[in-house]
Scaffold this active site. Structure first.
Site, PDB file in Angstrom:
ATOM      1  N   VAL A 177     -17.232   3.818  -2.586  1.00  0.00           N
ATOM      2  CA  VAL A 177     -17.803   2.510  -2.232  1.00  0.00           C
ATOM      3  C   VAL A 177     -19.144   2.686  -1.521  1.00  0.00           C
ATOM      4  O   VAL A 177     -20.140   2.030  -1.851  1.00  0.00           O
ATOM      5  CB  VAL A 177     -16.834   1.704  -1.326  1.00  0.00           C
ATOM      6  CG1 VAL A 177     -17.425   0.333  -1.025  1.00  0.00           C
ATOM      7  CG2 VAL A 177     -15.468   1.565  -1.965  1.00  0.00           C
ATOM      8  N   GLY A 235     -18.613   7.669   0.056  1.00  0.00           N
ATOM      9  CA  GLY A 235     -17.737   8.000  -1.063  1.00  0.00           C
ATOM     10  C   GLY A 235     -17.949   7.007  -2.189  1.00  0.00           C
ATOM     11  O   GLY A 235     -19.065   6.528  -2.415  1.00  0.00           O
ATOM     12  N   LYS A 258       0.862  -1.180   0.000  1.00  0.00           N
ATOM     13  CA  LYS A 258       0.000   0.000   0.000  1.00  0.00           C
ATOM     14  C   LYS A 258       0.897   1.229   0.000  1.00  0.00           C
ATOM     15  O   LYS A 258       2.071   1.149   0.405  1.00  0.00           O
ATOM     16  CB  LYS A 258      -0.850  -0.019   1.282  1.00  0.00           C
ATOM     17  CG  LYS A 258      -2.130   0.751   1.193  1.00  0.00           C
ATOM     18  CD  LYS A 258      -3.303  -0.088   0.745  1.00  0.00           C
ATOM     19  CE  LYS A 258      -4.550   0.774   0.656  1.00  0.00           C
ATOM     20  NZ  LYS A 258      -5.728   0.024   0.238  1.00  0.00           N
ATOM     21  N   GLY A 300     -19.820   7.035   5.689  1.00  0.00           N
ATOM     22  CA  GLY A 300     -18.883   7.287   4.592  1.00  0.00           C
ATOM     23  C   GLY A 300     -19.553   6.899   3.286  1.00  0.00           C
ATOM     24  O   GLY A 300     -19.725   5.727   2.982  1.00  0.00           O
TER      25      GLY A 300
HETATM   26  P1  NAD Z   1     -13.712   7.750  -0.690  1.00  0.00           P
HETATM   27  O1  NAD Z   1     -12.625   8.689  -0.395  1.00  0.00           O
HETATM   28  O2  NAD Z   1     -14.346   7.778  -2.016  1.00  0.00           O
HETATM   29  O3  NAD Z   1     -14.869   7.902   0.397  1.00  0.00           O
HETATM   30  C1  NAD Z   1     -14.652   8.056   1.759  1.00  0.00           C
HETATM   31  C2  NAD Z   1     -15.825   8.849   2.319  1.00  0.00           C
HETATM   32  O4  NAD Z   1     -15.721   8.860   3.735  1.00  0.00           O
HETATM   33  C3  NAD Z   1     -15.851  10.308   1.855  1.00  0.00           C
HETATM   34  O5  NAD Z   1     -17.141  10.657   1.402  1.00  0.00           O
HETATM   35  C4  NAD Z   1     -15.458  11.086   3.108  1.00  0.00           C
HETATM   36  O6  NAD Z   1     -16.043  12.372   3.172  1.00  0.00           O
HETATM   37  C5  NAD Z   1     -15.999  10.169   4.194  1.00  0.00           C
HETATM   38  N1  NAD Z   1     -15.400  10.357   5.508  1.00  0.00           N
HETATM   39  C6  NAD Z   1     -14.090  10.566   5.823  1.00  0.00           C
HETATM   40  N2  NAD Z   1     -13.953  10.669   7.154  1.00  0.00           N
HETATM   41  C7  NAD Z   1     -15.190  10.509   7.683  1.00  0.00           C
HETATM   42  C8  NAD Z   1     -15.709  10.521   9.022  1.00  0.00           C
HETATM   43  N3  NAD Z   1     -14.924  10.712  10.066  1.00  0.00           N
HETATM   44  N4  NAD Z   1     -17.023  10.297   9.181  1.00  0.00           N
HETATM   45  C9  NAD Z   1     -17.842  10.113   8.137  1.00  0.00           C
HETATM   46  N5  NAD Z   1     -17.415  10.105   6.848  1.00  0.00           N
HETATM   47  C10 NAD Z   1     -16.114  10.310   6.643  1.00  0.00           C
HETATM   48  O7  NAD Z   1     -13.117   6.284  -0.357  1.00  0.00           O
HETATM   49  P2  NAD Z   1     -13.656   4.879  -0.886  1.00  0.00           P
HETATM   50  O8  NAD Z   1     -12.874   4.493  -2.076  1.00  0.00           O
HETATM   51  O9  NAD Z   1     -15.139   4.886  -0.935  1.00  0.00           O
HETATM   52  O10 NAD Z   1     -13.162   3.925   0.301  1.00  0.00           O
HETATM   53  C11 NAD Z   1     -13.854   3.879   1.544  1.00  0.00           C
HETATM   54  C12 NAD Z   1     -13.180   2.902   2.475  1.00  0.00           C
HETATM   55  O11 NAD Z   1     -13.170   1.604   1.891  1.00  0.00           O
HETATM   56  C13 NAD Z   1     -11.696   3.219   2.766  1.00  0.00           C
HETATM   57  O12 NAD Z   1     -11.392   2.835   4.079  1.00  0.00           O
HETATM   58  C14 NAD Z   1     -10.962   2.338   1.786  1.00  0.00           C
HETATM   59  O13 NAD Z   1      -9.650   2.039   2.225  1.00  0.00           O
HETATM   60  C15 NAD Z   1     -11.839   1.122   1.787  1.00  0.00           C
HETATM   61  N6  NAD Z   1     -11.722   0.306   0.584  1.00  0.00           N
HETATM   62  C16 NAD Z   1     -11.965   0.862  -0.624  1.00  0.00           C
HETATM   63  C17 NAD Z   1     -11.858   0.080  -1.763  1.00  0.00           C
HETATM   64  C18 NAD Z   1     -12.164   0.650  -3.130  1.00  0.00           C
HETATM   65  O14 NAD Z   1     -12.313  -0.135  -4.072  1.00  0.00           O
HETATM   66  N7  NAD Z   1     -12.290   1.949  -3.260  1.00  0.00           N
HETATM   67  C19 NAD Z   1     -11.496  -1.268  -1.665  1.00  0.00           C
HETATM   68  C20 NAD Z   1     -11.282  -1.816  -0.402  1.00  0.00           C
HETATM   69  C21 NAD Z   1     -11.390  -1.006   0.723  1.00  0.00           C
END
Ligand code: NAD
Length: 363
Positions: free
Chosen positions: A198, A196, A94, A194
């Site tokens: 996902v 975002g 990572k 959250g």
């Molecule tokens: P992203 O950045 O698109 O979304 C994250 C969201 O969380 C954002 O909308 C942000 O405003 C919100 N956020 C941040 N801090 C917060 C808090 N304290 N309270 C509430 N909301 C908060 O990220 P993503 O790609 O959707 O990933 C989300 C999680 O899933 C991460 O932990 C990431 O490591 C994990 N993940 C993602 C993937 C992927 O394919 N994108 C795969 C495996 C794991």
């Protein structure tokens, strides 16, 4: 400050990397610095027994370098176990870039980061994580082939998040089946923290099945947008964790399952996308177990993205990706049953299988 904390702080000064709390025999930790672009990044390669270390890049405004290092060590370790339990021939890695993705991310910075990735000759392959977009991976791909999650126009498979969300949905349904006797989420109250890349797609799947969805995020605009799109309720108030819901889906950052939050939880199932949800995997896995809360291990159910990204590297077959992602349902049920039979936490049960596979590859 008590003597133990003082001692730990002293140790950090003399052994800031290998003595780090989250250091777990990582093979390589690379610190990348570029004065011209302002790039400050750390690449963590945890283990490559099963193959090259693949894992996304996170750009975050960390409060300290210590926090960034801790994050990359924890995240890269998680990737080793995620790929191992999913049956992929990949190691765990990572990267983190220190800075605000909204204001400090530039094409030049991403290109320079790509050059650092390239300097590792394929031992580490990058992709998206928090703070990264498909366009950023496209830029990285201009300087290295060791990148996935690039756009379809550039020959990639695009952002893996929708597949991640589908896998989380599968894991959530399996956990619901285990706890409630049915995997139908109709009428269940689900909190998605959250929304975002996902989280939003997860809201879509869960709403389509007739669940009552409550959403929480620090981004007000997103809340309104997602709420209007799927009819989800926006959480308002100060007490998120003791909200009366059936399922809690952490989809923001890690460590939201900790000493403070677990005693408050009313949810009976925890199933979400965030990496490293347990602040301490032993203590907090056990606390959840004692409360009778079914925890679907994060690295097991959020593997859809890595399945998609892996396919991009070897052979892209959409049907095969969906099949593998749907299999997260079966694996989750197996792990939950195994944990109960062997009287261990669900996290430990999943970890045991993953570690055995990594060890066997070494032999
Ligand atoms: P992203 O950045 O698109 O979304 C994250 C969201 O969380 C954002 O909308 C942000 O405003 C919100 N956020 C941040 N801090 C917060 C808090 N304290 N309270 C509430 N909301 C908060 O990220 P993503 O790609 O959707 O990933 C989300 C999680 O899933 C991460 O932990 C990431 O490591 C994990 N993940 C993602 C993937 C992927 O394919 N994108 C795969 C495996 C794991």
């Amino acid at each position: 400050m008590n003597a133990e904390i003082l001692k730990a702080n002293e140790l950090k000064k003399v052994a800031p990397v290998f003595g780090q709390l989250s250091f777990d025999n990582h093979e390589q930790v690379v610190f990348c610095n570029d004065k011209d672009t302002g790039l400050k990044a750390i690449i963590g390669i945890h283990n490559t027994n099963l193959g090259p270390a693949l894992g996304g890049t996170r750009m975050w405004n960390y409060e300290s370098e210590y926090e960034a290092l801790n994050d990359v060590l924890r995240l890269s370790r998680g990737m080793s176990f995620k790929s191992a339990i999913t049956g992929l021939n990949l190691g765990g890695g990572k990267a983190v870039i220190i800075g605000d993705a909204k204001t400090q991310k530039t094409p030049a910075l991403m290109r320079r980061f790509g050059e650092f990735v390239h300097s590792l000759s394929g031992k580490y392959i990058t992709a998206e994580d928090v703070g990264m977009e498909t366009e950023d991976m496209d830029i990285v791909s201009e300087v290295t082939p060791f990148v996935a999650g690039i756009s379809e126009e550039k020959g990639g498979a695009g952002n893996p998040s929708p597949i991640t969300a589908y896998g989380v949905f599968m894991g959530m349904k399996a956990a619901a089946k285990y706890k409630f006797g049915t995997d139908n989420l109709e009428g269940k109250k689900v909190l998605v923290q959250g929304i975002g890349h996902v989280g939003e797609t997860l809201v879509k799947y869960v709403s389509e099945e007739g669940a009552e969805v409550i959403i929480a995020d620090i981004n007000q605009e997103r809340l309104i947008e997602v709420s209007e799109k799927y009819g989800a309720k926006i959480f308002e108030g100060d007490h998120l964790y003791d909200l009366d819901v059936d399922i809690y889906a952490p989809c923001a950052l890690g460590a939201t399952l900790n000493d403070q939050t677990i005693p408050q939880l009313k949810a009976k199932v925890v199933a979400g996308a965030a990496n490293n949800q347990l602040a301490d995997e032993l203590i907090h896995g056990e606390l959840l177990k004692q409360k009778g809360i079914v925890y679907a291990p994060d690295f097991l159910i959020n593997a859809g993205g890595i399945i998609n990204v892996y396919a991009e590297i070897v052979k892209y077959d959409r049907a095969e990706i969906i099949k593998k992602t749907e299999n997260i349902y079966n694996t989750t049920l197996e792990i939950l049953t195994k944990a109960e039979l062997e009287q261990m936490t669900t996290h430990q049960a999943a970890l045991k299988i993953a570690k055995n596979r990594i060890l066997a590859a070494k032999k």
